[in-house]
Design a protein around this motif. Sequence first.
Motif, mmCIF file in Angstrom:
data_model
loop_
_atom_site.group_PDB
_atom_site.id
_atom_site.type_symbol
_atom_site.label_atom_id
_atom_site.label_comp_id
_atom_site.label_asym_id
_atom_site.label_seq_id
_atom_site.Cartn_x
_atom_site.Cartn_y
_atom_site.Cartn_z
ATOM 1 N N GLY A 1 0.928 -1.293 0.018
ATOM 2 C CA GLY A 1 0.145 0.004 0.000
ATOM 3 C C GLY A 1 0.899 1.177 0.112
ATOM 4 N N TYR A 2 1.634 1.478 -0.952
ATOM 5 C CA TYR A 2 2.458 2.617 -0.924
ATOM 6 C C TYR A 2 2.394 3.542 -2.418
ATOM 7 N N SER A 3 2.465 4.710 -2.235
ATOM 8 C CA SER A 3 2.406 5.639 -3.465
ATOM 9 C C SER A 3 3.580 5.305 -4.681
ATOM 10 N N LEU A 4 3.448 5.612 -5.836
ATOM 11 C CA LEU A 4 4.521 5.523 -6.678
ATOM 12 C C LEU A 4 5.555 6.306 -6.306
ATOM 13 N N ASP A 5 5.589 7.534 -5.817
ATOM 14 C CA ASP A 5 6.580 8.650 -5.172
ATOM 15 C C ASP A 5 7.597 7.843 -4.135
ATOM 16 N N GLN A 6 6.753 6.894 -3.415
ATOM 17 C CA GLN A 6 7.384 6.168 -2.452
ATOM 18 C C GLN A 6 8.291 5.135 -2.863
ATOM 19 N N ILE A 7 7.652 4.172 -3.753
ATOM 20 C CA ILE A 7 8.294 3.161 -4.497
ATOM 21 C C ILE A 7 9.572 3.855 -5.251
ATOM 22 N N GLU A 8 9.228 4.989 -5.895
ATOM 23 C CA GLU A 8 10.493 5.490 -6.762
ATOM 24 C C GLU A 8 11.645 5.777 -5.920
ATOM 25 N N ALA A 9 11.281 6.228 -4.636
ATOM 26 C CA ALA A 9 12.247 6.957 -3.720
ATOM 27 C C ALA A 9 12.824 5.719 -3.108
ATOM 28 N N GLU A 10 12.362 4.740 -2.991
ATOM 29 C CA GLU A 10 12.906 3.439 -2.414
ATOM 30 C C GLU A 10 13.831 2.675 -3.226
ATOM 31 N N HIS A 11 13.278 2.664 -4.669
ATOM 32 C CA HIS A 11 14.236 2.011 -5.808
ATOM 33 C C HIS A 11 15.516 2.829 -5.788
ATOM 34 N N ILE A 12 15.408 4.239 -5.901
ATOM 35 C CA ILE A 12 16.899 4.990 -6.001
ATOM 36 C C ILE A 12 17.622 4.780 -4.889
ATOM 37 N N ARG A 13 17.111 4.775 -3.741
ATOM 38 C CA ARG A 13 17.906 4.522 -2.449
ATOM 39 C C ARG A 13 18.633 3.170 -2.485
ATOM 40 N N ARG A 14 17.942 2.332 -3.104
ATOM 41 C CA ARG A 14 18.617 0.930 -2.879
ATOM 42 C C ARG A 14 19.730 0.669 -4.027
ATOM 43 N N VAL A 15 19.385 1.369 -5.113
ATOM 44 C CA VAL A 15 20.395 1.369 -6.303
ATOM 45 C C VAL A 15 21.483 2.223 -5.891
ATOM 46 N N LEU A 16 21.262 3.306 -5.080
ATOM 47 C CA LEU A 16 22.349 4.239 -4.842
ATOM 48 C C LEU A 16 23.225 3.296 -3.649
ATOM 49 N N GLU A 17 22.702 2.485 -2.815
ATOM 50 C CA GLU A 17 23.586 1.797 -1.864
ATOM 51 C C GLU A 17 24.299 0.853 -2.429
ATOM 52 N N ARG A 18 23.839 0.236 -3.565
ATOM 53 C CA ARG A 18 24.545 -1.002 -4.328
ATOM 54 C C ARG A 18 25.365 -0.608 -5.070
ATOM 55 N N SER A 19 25.661 0.860 -5.696
ATOM 56 C CA SER A 19 26.412 0.905 -6.760
ATOM 57 C C SER A 19 27.672 1.490 -6.283
ATOM 58 N N LYS A 20 28.605 1.311 -7.082
ATOM 59 C CA LYS A 20 30.079 1.861 -6.892
ATOM 60 C C LYS A 20 30.065 3.267 -6.725
ATOM 61 N N ASN A 21 29.419 3.916 -7.609
ATOM 62 C CA ASN A 21 29.455 5.450 -7.499
ATOM 63 C C ASN A 21 28.052 5.725 -8.427
ATOM 64 N N LEU A 22 27.963 7.130 -8.512
ATOM 65 C CA LEU A 22 26.635 7.924 -8.882
ATOM 66 C C LEU A 22 26.611 7.659 -10.295
#
Length: 449
Positions: free
Chosen positions: A404-425
Motif C-alpha cells: 500500500g505505497y504510492s509511486l513516489d514512495q516506490i521510486e524513492a525506495e528504488h533509487i535509494r537501494r540502487v544508490l546503496e548497491r552501486s559503486k558510484n553515482l
Amino acid sequence: MNVLIIDDDGGIRQTLGAALESQGHTVAAVANRAAAEKKLRAESFEAAFLDIRLGADNGLDLLPELLRLSPRLAVIVITAYSSIETAVLAIQRGAFDYLAKPFKPAQITQLLERVAKARQMETRLSDLEGRLVKSGMDAEPGASSEPKMQRLLEIAKKTAASDASVLLLGESGTGKSVLARQMHLWSARAPEPFVTVSCPSLSRDLLESELFGHMKGAFTGAVATTWGKVAAADRGTLFLDEIGELPLEIQPKLLRLLQEREYERVGEAKIRMADVRVVAATNRDLKEAVVRGTFREDLLYRLDVISMELPPLRERPGDLMAIAESLLRQMAARASQPITGFSERARQAMTRYAWPGNIRELRNMIERATILASGAEIDLPDLPASLSEDSASAEGDRPMLGGGYSLDQIEAEHIRRVLERSKNLAQAAEILKLDPTTLLRKRKSLGLG
C-alpha cells in the motif's frame, strides 16, 4: 602455417621450402637433429616434415623428442626408402602421416589441409570443453516466464538462423555472452568454433594480433607466426565482448572483415578470407561514442544489423528463482554438496534485493552460499550481509512492490537501494537510465543524501 623442414639434403630443403612458401606458409629448414631441437625450443610450429635419414641420425628416433618439445606439432615423416613397416612404426611413434619421395605439390597441399582441419577440430573440442566447464557456472537462456525476455528469445532464435551481425546490449552481468553462445548453438554454424575476443583485455597492438594473427618478426616478441582468432573462428562465430572498448585504430580492419570478409595478418600484405558470423556485445551507448568520436558510425551500422537489449535481473522477477535454482543444482553437483534448495527466508531476501550486478552477482552469491551452507537448504545466514539487511529492512517500514505505497514512495525506495548497491553515482545513473545531473537532483529532493 609455420612449417619446419628437417632434412640433410639441401636440394630437398630448397624445393620443399619453395613449394610450401608458394602456398602461403612460413618455412624454416634445418639439416640435423641438434638444429631441429634448437628451432623447436625457440619457435612455435604447426607442422614439420621429418626425413628418416639424417646423416648418422635416424629421424624416427628424433620423432618422440620433437613431440615432447611441441606436443601439438603435426610431424609428417618423409623418406625415399618407404615400406609398410616403416610407415607403421612412424605412426606408432606419433607421426601425423607418412610421405614417400618423390612427392608432388598436390600431396603436400592435401596433407597440410588435413593438418589444418585437425587443428580446427582441436579448437572445437577445446571450445566444447569450455562450454561443459562453463555450463556449471551459467544459466542457459533457453526459457523465461517474463514476456519481455520471451520476445527477446524468439528474436534471437530467428536471428540465429541467419548470418546477420548481431549487437547485444545491456548492463554488465545480464548474460550477453551466454546468449551469444546459445545463438551459435541454435545456428547452422553450431558444429564449428565459437571464439571469444575480450576487447578491453589487451593493448591495441596485442589485440590486433589476437584478432587477425601476425607474422614472425612483425613486432618485438613475435617469434612465430600465429593464426589469430578470426582464422580460428572460420565458418563459425566470432564473439566480440565489450566492443565499445575496441581501439579506434582497429575499427577499420573490423569493418573490412564485416564488409568484405577479408583481413590481413599483422606484418603481412597477403589478403586472407574468413567466413565468420560476428556477434558483439557492449554495456556502453555506442551512439554516444560515435558522437564523441571514439567509435566509427559506419562500423556501428555494420554491427547493428539486429540489436537486442537484455533486461537487467531486477526487471525479470519471475525468472529470478528459476535461474537461482538452476545455478544451485549445477554448483551443488559440482561441489558434491547435498543442497536441495533455498529456505523461505533466503527466498524473500533474494526477491527483495535489487541485484545491481545482475546474473553474474547472483551466480557469485550462490557459489559462495554453496560453499558456506551447513544444512540441506541455503538459509539467510549463508547469504551476504547486504541481502540480510535488505530482508530485515523490508520487514520494517520500507515500501515494497504490491504493497500500500504510492509511486513516489516506490521510486524513492528504488533509487535509494540502487544508490546503496552501486559503486558510484555514474553506475547508479546508468542502472536507473537517468542523466547523472537528474539523479543528483532527485537524490537531493528525496532526502537521500
